[in-house]
Design an enzyme around this catalytic site. Structure first.
Site, PDB file in Angstrom:
ATOM      1  N   SER A 128     -66.502 -24.918 -87.026  1.00  0.00           N
ATOM      2  CA  SER A 128     -65.384 -24.535 -87.892  1.00  0.00           C
ATOM      3  C   SER A 128     -65.594 -25.070 -89.296  1.00  0.00           C
ATOM      4  O   SER A 128     -66.209 -26.125 -89.480  1.00  0.00           O
ATOM      5  CB  SER A 128     -64.111 -25.132 -87.290  1.00  0.00           C
ATOM      6  N   TYR A 153     -58.806 -32.672 -83.771  1.00  0.00           N
ATOM      7  CA  TYR A 153     -59.497 -31.404 -83.473  1.00  0.00           C
ATOM      8  C   TYR A 153     -60.763 -31.288 -84.315  1.00  0.00           C
ATOM      9  O   TYR A 153     -61.840 -30.979 -83.809  1.00  0.00           O
ATOM     10  CB  TYR A 153     -58.559 -30.213 -83.739  1.00  0.00           C
ATOM     11  N   LYS A 157     -65.105 -30.999 -83.488  1.00  0.00           N
ATOM     12  CA  LYS A 157     -66.103 -30.031 -83.977  1.00  0.00           C
ATOM     13  C   LYS A 157     -67.254 -30.771 -84.659  1.00  0.00           C
ATOM     14  O   LYS A 157     -68.423 -30.436 -84.479  1.00  0.00           O
ATOM     15  CB  LYS A 157     -65.457 -29.036 -84.950  1.00  0.00           C
TER      16      LYS A 157
HETATM   17  P1  NAD Z   1     -58.856 -19.537 -77.545  1.00  0.00           P
HETATM   18  O1  NAD Z   1     -57.948 -20.660 -77.195  1.00  0.00           O
HETATM   19  O2  NAD Z   1     -58.298 -18.173 -77.602  1.00  0.00           O
HETATM   20  O3  NAD Z   1     -60.125 -19.512 -76.570  1.00  0.00           O
HETATM   21  C1  NAD Z   1     -60.663 -20.661 -75.987  1.00  0.00           C
HETATM   22  C2  NAD Z   1     -60.802 -20.400 -74.506  1.00  0.00           C
HETATM   23  O4  NAD Z   1     -61.393 -21.545 -73.875  1.00  0.00           O
HETATM   24  C3  NAD Z   1     -59.454 -20.157 -73.818  1.00  0.00           C
HETATM   25  O5  NAD Z   1     -59.516 -18.964 -73.071  1.00  0.00           O
HETATM   26  C4  NAD Z   1     -59.287 -21.376 -72.909  1.00  0.00           C
HETATM   27  O6  NAD Z   1     -58.580 -21.058 -71.730  1.00  0.00           O
HETATM   28  C5  NAD Z   1     -60.726 -21.797 -72.656  1.00  0.00           C
HETATM   29  N1  NAD Z   1     -60.887 -23.234 -72.387  1.00  0.00           N
HETATM   30  C6  NAD Z   1     -60.492 -24.271 -73.162  1.00  0.00           C
HETATM   31  N2  NAD Z   1     -60.831 -25.438 -72.582  1.00  0.00           N
HETATM   32  C7  NAD Z   1     -61.481 -25.122 -71.417  1.00  0.00           C
HETATM   33  C8  NAD Z   1     -62.081 -25.899 -70.390  1.00  0.00           C
HETATM   34  N3  NAD Z   1     -62.062 -27.237 -70.402  1.00  0.00           N
HETATM   35  N4  NAD Z   1     -62.665 -25.262 -69.353  1.00  0.00           N
HETATM   36  C9  NAD Z   1     -62.685 -23.898 -69.303  1.00  0.00           C
HETATM   37  N5  NAD Z   1     -62.127 -23.109 -70.256  1.00  0.00           N
HETATM   38  C10 NAD Z   1     -61.530 -23.727 -71.304  1.00  0.00           C
HETATM   39  O7  NAD Z   1     -59.541 -19.930 -78.941  1.00  0.00           O
HETATM   40  P2  NAD Z   1     -60.405 -19.037 -79.933  1.00  0.00           P
HETATM   41  O8  NAD Z   1     -59.599 -18.794 -81.138  1.00  0.00           O
HETATM   42  O9  NAD Z   1     -61.006 -17.913 -79.193  1.00  0.00           O
HETATM   43  O10 NAD Z   1     -61.503 -20.091 -80.325  1.00  0.00           O
HETATM   44  C11 NAD Z   1     -62.767 -20.116 -79.711  1.00  0.00           C
HETATM   45  C12 NAD Z   1     -63.571 -21.242 -80.288  1.00  0.00           C
HETATM   46  O11 NAD Z   1     -63.666 -21.089 -81.693  1.00  0.00           O
HETATM   47  C13 NAD Z   1     -62.971 -22.637 -80.068  1.00  0.00           C
HETATM   48  O12 NAD Z   1     -64.016 -23.537 -79.839  1.00  0.00           O
HETATM   49  C14 NAD Z   1     -62.303 -22.934 -81.381  1.00  0.00           C
HETATM   50  O13 NAD Z   1     -62.209 -24.316 -81.614  1.00  0.00           O
HETATM   51  C15 NAD Z   1     -63.277 -22.279 -82.350  1.00  0.00           C
HETATM   52  N6  NAD Z   1     -62.666 -21.922 -83.626  1.00  0.00           N
HETATM   53  C16 NAD Z   1     -61.563 -21.129 -83.650  1.00  0.00           C
HETATM   54  C17 NAD Z   1     -60.981 -20.803 -84.863  1.00  0.00           C
HETATM   55  C18 NAD Z   1     -59.733 -19.968 -84.912  1.00  0.00           C
HETATM   56  O14 NAD Z   1     -59.032 -20.006 -85.922  1.00  0.00           O
HETATM   57  N7  NAD Z   1     -59.417 -19.192 -83.893  1.00  0.00           N
HETATM   58  C19 NAD Z   1     -61.548 -21.271 -86.052  1.00  0.00           C
HETATM   59  C20 NAD Z   1     -62.703 -22.058 -85.997  1.00  0.00           C
HETATM   60  C21 NAD Z   1     -63.252 -22.373 -84.771  1.00  0.00           C
HETATM   61  C1  WQD Z   2     -53.851 -20.311 -93.403  1.00  0.00           C
HETATM   62  C2  WQD Z   2     -53.031 -20.424 -94.681  1.00  0.00           C
HETATM   63  C3  WQD Z   2     -51.366 -22.158 -94.628  1.00  0.00           C
HETATM   64  C4  WQD Z   2     -48.855 -20.351 -91.551  1.00  0.00           C
HETATM   65  C5  WQD Z   2     -56.708 -23.489 -89.189  1.00  0.00           C
HETATM   66  C6  WQD Z   2     -57.384 -24.765 -88.753  1.00  0.00           C
HETATM   67  C7  WQD Z   2     -58.861 -24.647 -88.953  1.00  0.00           C
HETATM   68  C8  WQD Z   2     -59.410 -23.395 -88.264  1.00  0.00           C
HETATM   69  C9  WQD Z   2     -58.647 -22.171 -88.646  1.00  0.00           C
HETATM   70  C10 WQD Z   2     -60.149 -23.920 -86.057  1.00  0.00           C
HETATM   71  C11 WQD Z   2     -52.786 -21.872 -95.083  1.00  0.00           C
HETATM   72  C12 WQD Z   2     -50.721 -20.799 -94.745  1.00  0.00           C
HETATM   73  C13 WQD Z   2     -49.867 -20.560 -92.457  1.00  0.00           C
HETATM   74  C14 WQD Z   2     -47.529 -20.160 -92.031  1.00  0.00           C
HETATM   75  C15 WQD Z   2     -48.345 -20.379 -94.293  1.00  0.00           C
HETATM   76  N1  WQD Z   2     -59.267 -23.475 -86.845  1.00  0.00           N
HETATM   77  N2  WQD Z   2     -49.629 -20.576 -93.788  1.00  0.00           N
HETATM   78  N3  WQD Z   2     -47.341 -20.182 -93.402  1.00  0.00           N
HETATM   79  O1  WQD Z   2     -54.912 -24.029 -91.709  1.00  0.00           O
HETATM   80  O2  WQD Z   2     -56.614 -22.526 -92.854  1.00  0.00           O
HETATM   81  O3  WQD Z   2     -57.014 -23.269 -90.568  1.00  0.00           O
HETATM   82  O4  WQD Z   2     -57.241 -22.397 -88.439  1.00  0.00           O
HETATM   83  O5  WQD Z   2     -61.152 -24.459 -86.282  1.00  0.00           O
HETATM   84  O6  WQD Z   2     -59.417 -25.797 -88.426  1.00  0.00           O
HETATM   85  O7  WQD Z   2     -56.860 -25.828 -89.532  1.00  0.00           O
HETATM   86  O8  WQD Z   2     -55.262 -21.624 -90.958  1.00  0.00           O
HETATM   87  O9  WQD Z   2     -53.823 -19.734 -90.388  1.00  0.00           O
HETATM   88  O10 WQD Z   2     -52.901 -22.068 -90.134  1.00  0.00           O
HETATM   89  O11 WQD Z   2     -53.282 -21.172 -92.412  1.00  0.00           O
HETATM   90  O12 WQD Z   2     -48.110 -20.401 -95.508  1.00  0.00           O
HETATM   91  O13 WQD Z   2     -46.562 -20.013 -91.290  1.00  0.00           O
HETATM   92  O14 WQD Z   2     -51.734 -19.875 -94.430  1.00  0.00           O
HETATM   93  O15 WQD Z   2     -50.723 -23.098 -95.440  1.00  0.00           O
HETATM   94  O16 WQD Z   2     -52.853 -21.922 -96.470  1.00  0.00           O
HETATM   95  P1  WQD Z   2     -55.896 -22.946 -91.614  1.00  0.00           P
HETATM   96  P2  WQD Z   2     -53.780 -21.133 -90.874  1.00  0.00           P
END
Ligand code: NAD
Ligand code: WQD
Length: 341
Positions: A128, A153, A157
């Site tokens: 991330s 969190y 990562k």
């Molecule tokens: P998500 O929660 O939709 O998917 C994660 C999946 O992993 C879920 O289905 C959950 O049930 C499964 N899971 C979690 N812990 C587990 C465990 N111990 N054993 C088996 N299954 C498990 O999340 P996502 O948005 O699809 O994110 C996927 C990956 O991407 C994650 O590693 C997340 O940290 C990373 N990521 C997501 C975002 C985002 O904004 N969505 C941003 C950056 C990084």
């Molecule tokens: C986006 C923008 C908020 C909600 C998060 C995690 C990051 C990564 C992605 C996993 C920001 C604004 C949001 C609302 C708002 N995840 N906002 N009102 O914070 O950039 O990133 O998700 O790795 O680690 O921190 O994403 O979608 O929460 O926010 O104004 O109700 O929208 O302030 O500027 P963020 P977000």
């Protein structure tokens, strides 16, 4: 030649399910492992409706290493692992850091044990842009140093990346890639799969669609006094289907041994910053639906602006994002309506 077989951890989740679709459509065979802690297994029906293929899911907790390896062993061999499984709520991680350390770091360790015990050569890790903390210069390149983790969190990562870096450096024949996602959003154009977390949405795009459909009265814009075009924060929103595609390209790259190093990191963002207010207006323009919003105070921990320099992934993996913010909003809205039927 038989299709390469990929183990997708977290395959029932938001990004995992879209990646499975892309892998299946690119000729890969896939097995998912997911314990449903933040997803519903119904997503497998959506994947089948899109691709015509039924994916098997192994329902086991990946942080229980011995149990998980034993369950997965029965379904090998695998040519690669794409590791999505993690808990991802920044907010919850602040209150329950140990839950996050145990689940996320524990699952990451399990992936290395699977690579050892099942002799799996390649791995892709979901990292991330949070690893950068608060960057001093924009756009961020992969050479931008990791900042101090903003929350537990983010620490999971950073830890994952540090562990994989050491692992691949010291394991001949094994290779890995970490993809540092910026802000994933949107849904598959079929509206058959999308983001359906069991936890309350906090990310901007689902908050917008939930407000538009009437589940929330109004959306709070967290701050309009940042040094940006309109005072609201800037992020790099990347369509989940473009994001999914990058995983297929990354695993292809490793399987074809095109990598120059055993372990590499790539930014995965479209390279354009969009403000919160621009995102809301893009939703209104793309869908014709109004969103009630009000300006509120800044949210603790928010970075004013972050967006990617994506030169490395476009040059080395040939990734090219095809969707823009309007397309993100259109698909997110179609999914919101479909899932509330
Ligand atoms: P998500 O929660 O939709 O998917 C994660 C999946 O992993 C879920 O289905 C959950 O049930 C499964 N899971 C979690 N812990 C587990 C465990 N111990 N054993 C088996 N299954 C498990 O999340 P996502 O948005 O699809 O994110 C996927 C990956 O991407 C994650 O590693 C997340 O940290 C990373 N990521 C997501 C975002 C985002 O904004 N969505 C941003 C950056 C990084
Ligand atoms: C986006 C923008 C908020 C909600 C998060 C995690 C990051 C990564 C992605 C996993 C920001 C604004 C949001 C609302 C708002 N995840 N906002 N009102 O914070 O950039 O990133 O998700 O790795 O680690 O921190 O994403 O979608 O929460 O926010 O104004 O109700 O929208 O302030 O500027 P963020 P977000």
């Amino acid at each position: 030649m038989s299709s390469p077989r990929i183990l997708v951890t977290g395959g029932c989740g938001y990004i995992g399910s879209h990646t499975i679709v892309d892998l299946l459509e690119s000729g890969y065979e896939v097995v998912s492992v997911d314990n449903g802690i933040n997803s519903s297994f119904d997503v497998l029906d959506g994947i089948e409706a899109i691709t015509g293929k039924r994916v098997m899911n192994i329902d086991v907790d990946l942080s229980e290493t011995a149990e998980a390896v034993a369950a997965i062993k029965e379904h090998g061999p695998f040519d690669g692992i794409i590791h999505f499984a993690a808990l991802k709520s920044v907010e919850e991680s602040v209150f329950k850091p140990l839950r996050y350390f145990r689940n996320n770091i524990g699952s990451t360790l399990t992936t290395m044990k699977i690579m050892e015990d099942l002799n799996v050569p390649h791995l892709i890790f979901s990292s991330s842009c949070t690893v950068y903390g608060t960057p001093e210069n924009l756009p961020v390149t992969e050479d931008t140093p990791m900042g101090r983790a903003e929350n537990p969190y983010g620490a999971t990562k950073q830890t994952g990346e540090i562990l994989y870096d050491q692992y691949f450096k010291n394991k001949t024949g094994k290779t890995g890639i970490s993809l540092r996602y910026f802000n994933p959003a949107g849904a598959h154009p079929s509206a058959l799969i999308g983001e359906s977390p069991t936890q309350k949405a906090t990310n901007l795009v689902p908050v917008i669609t939930e407000t538009a459909i009437g589940l929330r009265e109004s959306l709070m814009v967290f701050g309009d006094d940042y040094p940006s075009r309109d005072g609201s924060c800037i992020r790099d929103y990347v369509h989940v289907t473009d994001l999914a595609r990058a995983h297929t390209l990354a695993i292809d790259h490793l399987l074809k041994q095109m990598n120059h190093r055993p372990y590499e990191v790539y930014n995965l963002g479209i390279g354009q910053g969009v403000t919160v207010l621009e995102a809301i207006h893009a939703f209104q323009e793309a869908t014709g639906v109004n969103v009630n919003y009000m300006i509120g105070p800044r949210r603790a921990g928010d970075v004013a602006a972050i967006y990617a320099d994506n030169t490395r992934i476009t040059d080395q993996l040939g990734w090219k994002p095809e969707q823009d913010i309007q397309s993100i909003m259109r698909s997110a809205w179609a999914w919101e309506k479909a899932r509330r039927k």
